[in-house]
Enzyme design. Structure first.
Site, PDB file in Angstrom:
ATOM      1  N   LEU A  12      71.261  79.252  37.158  1.00 53.67           N
ATOM      2  CA  LEU A  12      70.074  78.520  36.718  1.00 53.67           C
ATOM      3  C   LEU A  12      68.899  78.829  37.630  1.00 53.67           C
ATOM      4  CD1 LEU A  12      68.645  76.452  34.940  1.00 53.67           C
ATOM      5  CD2 LEU A  12      69.552  74.643  36.416  1.00 53.67           C
ATOM      6  N   ALA A  33      84.700  82.572  49.065  1.00 50.79           N
ATOM      7  CA  ALA A  33      85.262  83.314  47.937  1.00 50.79           C
ATOM      8  C   ALA A  33      86.174  82.437  47.091  1.00 50.79           C
ATOM      9  CB  ALA A  33      86.029  84.533  48.446  1.00 50.79           C
ATOM     10  N   GLU A  70      43.792  51.904  42.758  1.00 44.20           N
ATOM     11  CA  GLU A  70      42.517  51.216  42.976  1.00 44.20           C
ATOM     12  C   GLU A  70      42.661  49.714  42.780  1.00 44.20           C
ATOM     13  OE1 GLU A  70      41.407  55.183  40.875  1.00 44.20           O
ATOM     14  OE2 GLU A  70      43.135  53.820  41.018  1.00 44.20           O
TER      15      GLU A  70
END
Length: 364
Positions: free
Chosen positions: A300, A167, A55
């Site tokens: 993870l 692999a 703003e």
């Protein structure tokens, strides 16, 4: 002003707000447009570091033309005194006649107080224009306020059969140049990038944003029970990109990491003996982060999915097959029934060079 005009100007404000994503935390990335009649006289978005606010930037650009104008703001103007004066008071002082607000700010310091200030000053306030779009745009900020955790995006780059390496472990590169460039833009829009210890050991990643001329880099985070890895690329970029290491309570931190990282976060262990990722995300939220991009590895990623911490998935798929002996993109989810599988809604899909990018969002 018509509802369609309101929607058009708010869409512009939302677009401007995106420019602050990844560099304004813990503040929200707000956008603001000042309109006099049908003419745009001011544009603003939250600046790097969180201030000036959107703003203030838009009002400065508008100058005297802000008098009797309409302000379009993607999030309720702040009402509290912090490092900067309240934006609600700035709008009042500028002589704004009407303020269109996409959504109310749930921050207890604001939460309706900004709207009340504006209305008390005689400013007409409309709430709800492009509300759904604003909720999506501010979902990281809102997640941190409501759950204490940042929004988590999981990025996967796989072969057609969901593999991230052969692999033998070869992974560079499965996806093409265009996709890898796109990932840098994805990193730039997040407060932090996180990988597991396995990825840090195997790939020696830098985790920086390159090619976009950014003045501010995302925080780089490695989550690993043991700090038994050596990553020259992580250490080499600390002058521009902070490095945080998250480790288990009993982990011995060697002298090198004590001096080669910007924060050491001790994370409790979960029942399975791995880092408690819910506690980790709470710790990251407490430090102000609103959005975190997970770039692997598979363990993870799977752990975050099992803990129901993944909000969005960005999947890059390349047109090659690596076979069952390749390394899977996700670790074990330990699913006994199909109804237990994490589910996501497809938001968009598009071609990027020879690859496909799909954006998925978690279903409630």
């Amino acid at each position: 002003m018509s509802a369609s005009s309101d929607a058009r100007f708010m869409a512009l404000a939302l677009s401007l707000g995106q420019r602050g994503q990844g560099c304004v935390w813990p503040n929200p990335a707000v956008g603001c447009v000042i309109v006099q009649g049908s003419r745009i006289v001011g544009r603003g978005w939250t600046q790097p570091g969180g201030r000036p606010h959107a703003e203030a930037m838009a009002l400065e650009q508008a100058g005297d033309l802000a008098q009797q104008a309409t302000a379009f703001v993607t999030l309720e103007p702040c009402a509290h005194h912090g490092a900067t004066p309240p934006c609600a008071e700035a709008l009042i002082a500028a002589g704004i006649a009407r303020c269109v607000v996409a959504i109310v700010d749930p921050d207890p310091r604001v939460s309706g107080k900004g709207i009340f200030k504006l209305q008390e000053a005689g400013i007409e306030v409309s709430v709800g224009c492009q509300a759904h779009e604003a909720l999506v745009a501010h979902r990281g900020f809102l997640s941190r306020l409501q759950s204490g955790c940042p929004r988590v995006t999981l990025k996967l780059a796989t072969s057609l059969d969901g593999r991230i390496a052969t692999a033998s472990g070869e992974s560079q590169w499965i996806t093409g140049v265009d996709s890898r460039c796109d990932v840098h833009g994805l990193r730039a829009r997040h407060d932090a990038v996180i990988v597991g210890g396995g990825t840090a050991r195997a790939d020696n990643p830098s985790l920086t944003v390159r090619g976009l001329n950014l003045g501010r880099q995302p925080i780089r985070i490695v989550a690993s029970r043991h700090l038994d890895f050596d990553s020259p690329a992580l250490q080499a970029n600390r002058d521009t990109a902070p490095l945080w290491l998250c480790h288990a309570p009993q982990t011995r931190v060697n002298g090198a990491w004590k001096t080669q990282c910007d924060a050491l976060l001790q994370v409790p262990l979960a029942a399975d003996g791995q880092l408690d990722l819910a506690a980790l995300m709470q710790a990251l939220g407490a430090r102000g982060l609103t959005s975190v991009l997970c770039e692997g590895g598979g363990q993870l990623a799977a752990s975050l999915l099992r803990a129901e911490l993944v909000d969005d998935v960005i999947l890059y798929t390349a047109g090659l097959a690596l076979g069952a002996d390749g390394l899977a993109g996700l670790g074990d989810l330990a699913l006994s029934h199909l109804h237990l599988a994490p589910r996501f809604e497809l938001i968009s899909a598009r071609k990027i060079g020879p690859d496909i990018r799909q954006d998925w969002r978690r279903l409630p």
